[in-house]
Design an enzyme around this catalytic site. Structure first.
Site: not given
Length: 479
Positions: A170, A201-207, A245, A279, A378
């Site tokens: 993803k 997809g995004d975090g809520p939908g796929v992550g 990471e 990062c 950061e």
């Protein structure tokens, strides 16, 4: 206008379960440049099932067979390098020279490294009568960020495939084009069906459903510390392996020697690369307090020479990735001003002459103290903070006074002194004088994550260790 509305699942380009799409904005123009389908839990289920079906066969291939597949990928990757570079410039604003150079080059470098490591990797070792076996962990969910899309895909997908795992990728919805081209590359290279799968997809939908999926054996995530904590929580009920990471606020200790001015300039230049969206970037420059004025003069001159503009042109810096990122950086720059840091150059607003696009001024703060927001949070933009130290011991103390521990940097003409300082920095990756190595382990201490990527060290994250006792007769093993 790019339109990617199919996912790569089970070796086929398939329609998503739903009809939702996400508009991708070109950060240089602030205009929509494409759209991708938004995945859902149902799409994750299909992709994981495909990876699970492919695992028994792929996990039992020989190292030689997997080397051949990876070499095929490298051949196609090199042919599609221009397409990858164009995608990077469009989706995240990487200048053409950076996109077609280091960004795409990182992917090829990690792939070549994986091939070399796999050729000599020891998967079985006899210890007396016991056989110790390294076996692929299984189905791996790989969640990658937007800032170095090709690098982060490469350091997850290639070690996973090399060790015999199957994968569901993803990419970030902010930079999805690279992942789509990457899937086309693996398809053209003949990667067996189900070994690699792509769900946008995004975090809520796929992550979230990927992290919590009962048939996913491992999650490898790169992104913010906040999101990493959420990933770990979602993965916890299934007790799967999670490697992360995460964020960084990396110190750059510039030693007091004849190379001081040169190293200050190099540190500023390094921070501005990729618009500061790295990062491990040397965001906290530590200089001898007695040479602060000299550091300010060098930093001002260096930062003022950083050109900013259209990533299709001949500029050092392009925009940052999104409007949200732009606003976050602007707020933190203003915070630095409000808290009393000395603004050496840059500041809020766009650079002169740029009225559109998410462009940020190359910014330097000096006489920063380590309790200031700009020294602790950061920023993830082209902002250098310069802090003074009284002694090397004091520099190390300041360097380690952070919740992060992803990277550190030491710059000095005396290699022995630099080595001694590097050993004392509490971070997983410490570069002396801008050194670079594809085989070096990369990963963090503290809130910068866990696990390691790059080279041989990345392989171990995708392997389980099995001990088979009594594998050899005692008499034979002692002879």
């Amino acid at each position: 206008m790019r339109e990617y509305v199919k996912f790569y699942i089970g070796g086929q380009w398939t329609d998503p379960a739903g009809a939702g799409t996400f508009e991708v904005v070109n950060p240089a123009t602030e205009e929509v440049c494409g759209k991708v389908a938004l995945g859902s839990a149902a799409d994750v289920d299909r992709a994981v099932a495909a990876a699970r079906r492919a695992f028994p066969d792929w996990s039992t291939t020989t190292g030689e067979e997997r080397v051949e597949v990876l070499q095929n990928i490298l051949d196609v990757y090199q042919k599609r390098a221009g397409d990858l570079a164009a995608a990077l410039t469009e989706e995240m604003g990487a200048p053409a020279a950076l996109a077609g150079g280091f960004q795409v080059g990182l992917g090829a470098g990690h792939l070549s490294t994986a091939i070399a490591v796999l050729k000599d990797f020891v998967f079985e070792e006899r210890r007396g009568a016991t056989l110790v076996v390294k076996e692929p962990i299984g189905v791996c969910g790989l969640i990658t960020p937007w800032n170095w899309p090709m690098n982060q895909i490469a350091v997850k997908v290639f070690p996973a495939l090399a060790t015999g795992c199957t994968t569901v990728l993803k990419p970030s919805e902010k930079s999805p084009f690279t992942g789509q081209v990457f899937a086309e590359i693996l398809d053209a290279a003949g990667v067996p069906a189900g070994v690699f799968n792509l769900v946008q997809g995004d975090g809520p939908g796929v992550g979230v459903p990927l992290a919590g999926h009962a048939d996913v054996d491992m999650i490898s995530f790169t992104g913010s510390t906040r999101a990493g904590i959420d990933i770990a929580r979602n993965a916890a009920p299934t007790v799967k392996r999670v490697t992360q990471e995460l964020g960084g606020k990396s110190p750059n200790i510039v030693l007091d020697d004849e190379a001081f001015a040169e190293n200050v300039a190099k540190g500023v230049t390094a921070m501005m690369g990729n618009s500061g969206q790295t990062c491990s970037a040397p965001s906290r420059m530590l200089v001898p307090a007695a040479r602060m004025d000299e550091a300010i003069a060098v930093a001002r001159q260096t930062a003022s020479g950083i050109t900013v503009g259209d990533p299709q042109g001949d500029f050092v810096m392009g925009p940052v990735v999104s409007g949200a990122q732009f606003e976050k950086i602007q707020a933190l720059i203003q915070k630095g001003i409000d808290e009393g840091a000395t603004l050496v150059t840059g500041g809020t607003g766009r650079p002169d002459g740029l009225e559109k696009g998410y462009y940020v001024k190359p910014t330097v703060f000096a006489r920063v103290t380590n309790d200031m927001t700009v020294a602790r949070e950061e920023i993830f933009g082209p902002v250098v903070t310069i802090l003074g130290y009284d002694s090397v011991d004091n520099a190390v103390e300041i360097a380690n006074d952070t919740e992060y521990g992803l990277a550190g940097h030491v710059a000095g003409a005396d290699l022995e002194k630099a080595r001694a300082v590097a050993r004392r920095i509490r971070a997983g990756w410490v570069a002396i004088n801008d050194a670079f190595d594809f085989g070096c382990p990369f990963g963090g201490y503290k809130k910068s994550g866990n696990g390691r990527e790059w080279g041989e060290f990345g392989f171990h994250e995708y392997l389980e260790t099995k001990g088979i006792l009594g594998y050899m007769p005692e008499a034979a093993s002692s002879g």
